[in-house]
Scaffold this motif. Structure first.
Motif, short mmCIF file in Angstrom:
data_model
loop_
_atom_site.label_atom_id
_atom_site.label_comp_id
_atom_site.label_asym_id
_atom_site.label_seq_id
_atom_site.Cartn_x
_atom_site.Cartn_y
_atom_site.Cartn_z
N ILE A 147 0.84 -1.21 0.00
CA ILE A 147 0.00 0.00 0.00
C ILE A 147 0.87 1.26 0.00
CG2 ILE A 147 -1.46 1.37 1.56
CD1 ILE A 147 -3.21 -1.14 1.86
N HIS A 148 1.90 1.25 0.82
CA HIS A 148 2.78 2.42 0.84
C HIS A 148 3.52 2.56 -0.49
CE1 HIS A 148 2.22 2.31 5.36
NE2 HIS A 148 1.77 3.48 4.95
N GLY A 149 3.86 1.43 -1.10
CA GLY A 149 4.50 1.44 -2.42
C GLY A 149 3.59 2.03 -3.48
N ALA A 150 2.34 1.57 -3.49
CA ALA A 150 1.38 2.03 -4.50
C ALA A 150 1.08 3.52 -4.31
CB ALA A 150 0.09 1.21 -4.41
N ALA A 151 0.96 3.94 -3.06
CA ALA A 151 0.69 5.35 -2.77
C ALA A 151 1.86 6.21 -3.23
CB ALA A 151 0.43 5.54 -1.28
N GLU A 152 3.04 5.75 -2.92
CA GLU A 152 4.27 6.46 -3.32
C GLU A 152 4.34 6.60 -4.84
OE1 GLU A 152 6.65 7.80 -1.54
OE2 GLU A 152 8.07 8.16 -3.17
N MET A 153 4.00 5.52 -5.54
CA MET A 153 4.04 5.50 -7.00
C MET A 153 3.14 6.61 -7.57
SD MET A 153 3.31 2.20 -9.36
CE MET A 153 1.56 2.03 -9.05
N HIS A 154 1.98 6.85 -6.89
CA HIS A 154 1.05 7.87 -7.39
C HIS A 154 1.23 9.21 -6.70
CE1 HIS A 154 -1.37 5.36 -10.10
NE2 HIS A 154 -1.07 4.39 -9.27
N GLY A 155 2.19 9.29 -5.83
CA GLY A 155 2.46 10.57 -5.16
C GLY A 155 1.37 11.00 -4.19
#
Ligand SMILES: [Zn+2]
Length: 440
Positions: A325-333
């Motif tokens: 989840i943190h990875g996906a959020a980071e990916m989308h800023g």
């Protein structure tokens, strides 16, 4: 041979049977979800206080800080208003203010003996009950009176069973020994309430702990299991994503899309690899986002859960969820706020109870057959209580009371045979009687 004659228990249960049905139906008509069981708490509290129990309700019964998944303030206010309309008095509302529900009741026999604790869960579900002919609560006129809420897991039965056991113990106090603590637990659904009761210390120095559930397995009433096995560990979570809104055509580059991030989170959570030590589940159940066709969504809200065959396996799934989840959020800023709102652990019931239950039930006309174990294959926050009792040297079990089911748990047409009510009460009382006979 128990501390009480078998007929004493069986005859009592027979006399109580019509009451159990009446209580169950009354409770069925007023389902309340976790931390809003204001009317149910009051109802149970009054009943037990009148029997002579020392009672603790709401803030006295649960540790405020250890409550998980407490609903929003406005939902709690609505619940308080509803309770006021129902006639719940001011002093009770004060005890429950802000979503503090549940009752703990204590009884001391005055004779030396073990400390026995019993747990009954009291909450309903946010499900709209079926109004079709053939659904017994509809046919017999005891449907939920609250649109959108229903006792769809049988906790109305559990509460009625608890009241019956409470009445028996109070009325036969002089023939029993030791002391009893009865926990009427709020917010079982979503695994939110047990911890708050445990953290208040009610299970300290408990020698034997009894809990259970009706149904789970489609069997006829009269057939039951001495213990549940295969409890799934679980983590329930809420996820809030914070993006930046923008015009989707004019300035899309200035936006941070919470909708796309939410979709990525939902997908990646479903792609967690299996674990060699046991089955896993990871699931996003709700996703709300977006405000307009041409707007980059600035927020998203998701509800999800993980499960693992053991606590260790669930820990693995939860760590993966966090990382992904943190990875996906980071990916989308976008920012991600991940909050645990419920927790269940693995549990192993003690086998000791089987002998007591079998001896007791063989002389009981209410119980037809006792199996050693049935798989639960679900999460149940009694597991937290079972572990707590065992860690302090006590023994604990979770019994399963068979019933034919009209439909599965958590469904709008869920219903069960009321014949399972006396079976459950008899099973608990016979087990207590046999246990006390051995220990005293
Ligand atoms: Zn349940």
């Amino acid at each position: 041979m128990g501390i009480l004659a078998s007929n004493t228990i069986d005859d009592f249960v027979e006399k109580a049977y019509p009451d159990m049905i009446a209580w169950r139906r009354k409770l069925h008509q007023m389902p309340e979800t976790g931390w809003t069981e204001y009317v149910t708490t009051w109802y149970v509290y009054n009943f037990l206080a009148e029997l002579g129990y020392t009672c603790f309700a709401g803030k006295e019964a649960v540790n405020s800080n250890e409550r998980m998944g407490v609903p929003a303030a406005e939902f709690l206010e609505e619940a308080a208003e509803r309770a006021t309309e129902y006639g719940v008095p001011e002093d009770m509302l004060e005890k429950m203010d802000g979503g503090h529900t549940g009752v703990v009741a204590q009884l001391t026999t005055g004779r030396p003996g073990p400390h026995i604790a019993l747990r009954f869960d009291i909450d309903g579900l946010p499900i709209t009950e079926s109004e079709e002919a053939g659904h017994k609560p509809y046919d017999k006129g005891f449907l939920s009176t609250r649109e959108g809420f229903m006792h769809a897991c049988g906790h109305d039965a559990h509460t009625a069973i608890g009241l019956t056991v409470a009445r028996f113990l109070a009325e036969h106090k002089d023939e029993l020994a030791g002391s009893f603590t009865l926990l009427f637990q709020p917010a079982e659904e979503g695994s939110r309430g047990a911890k708050a009761m445990v953290e208040n210390g009610w299970l300290r120095e408990v020698d034997a702990f009894l809990s259970g559930h009706i149904g789970i397995r489609n069997e006829k009433a009269g057939v039951m299991a001495a213990r549940g096995v295969e409890f799934l560990a679980t983590t329930k979570f809420d996820l809030r994503l914070h993006g930046v809104s923008a015009h989707a055509a004019a300035k899309p580059n200035e936006g941070r899309d919470a909708l796309l991030a939410a979709a990525a989170c939902a997908q990646t959570v479903a792609q967690i690899p299996p674990h060699p030590d046991g089955a896993i589940r990871a699931h996003i159940g709700t996703l709300q986002t977006g405000s307009g066709r041409n707007v980059v969504a600035d927020t998203a809200f998701l509800e999800g859960e993980t499960r693992g065959e053991t606590s260790e396996v669930n820990k693995y799934v939860w760590k993966e969820v966090e990382r992904r989840i943190h990875g996906a959020a980071e990916m989308h800023g976008v920012g991600a706020e991940l909050k645990v709102v419920g927790e269940g652990v693995e549990a192993y019931c003690d086998t000791d109870f089987e002998t007591w239950l079998e001896t007791g039930s063989s002389a009981s006309r209410w119980i037809e057959r006792v199996d050693s174990e049935w798989p639960v294959q679900a999460s149940e926050d009694a597991a937290i209580m079972i572990n707590s009792v065992q860690q302090q040297g006590g023994i604990a079990t979770y019994m399963l009371y068979g019933t034919a089911l009209a439909d599965g748990h958590h469904k709008p047409t869920f219903d069960y045979e009321e014949e399972t009510l006396p079976v459950a009460a008899a099973a608990l009382l016979h087990t207590i009687s046999e246990y006390l006979h051995e220990k005293v």
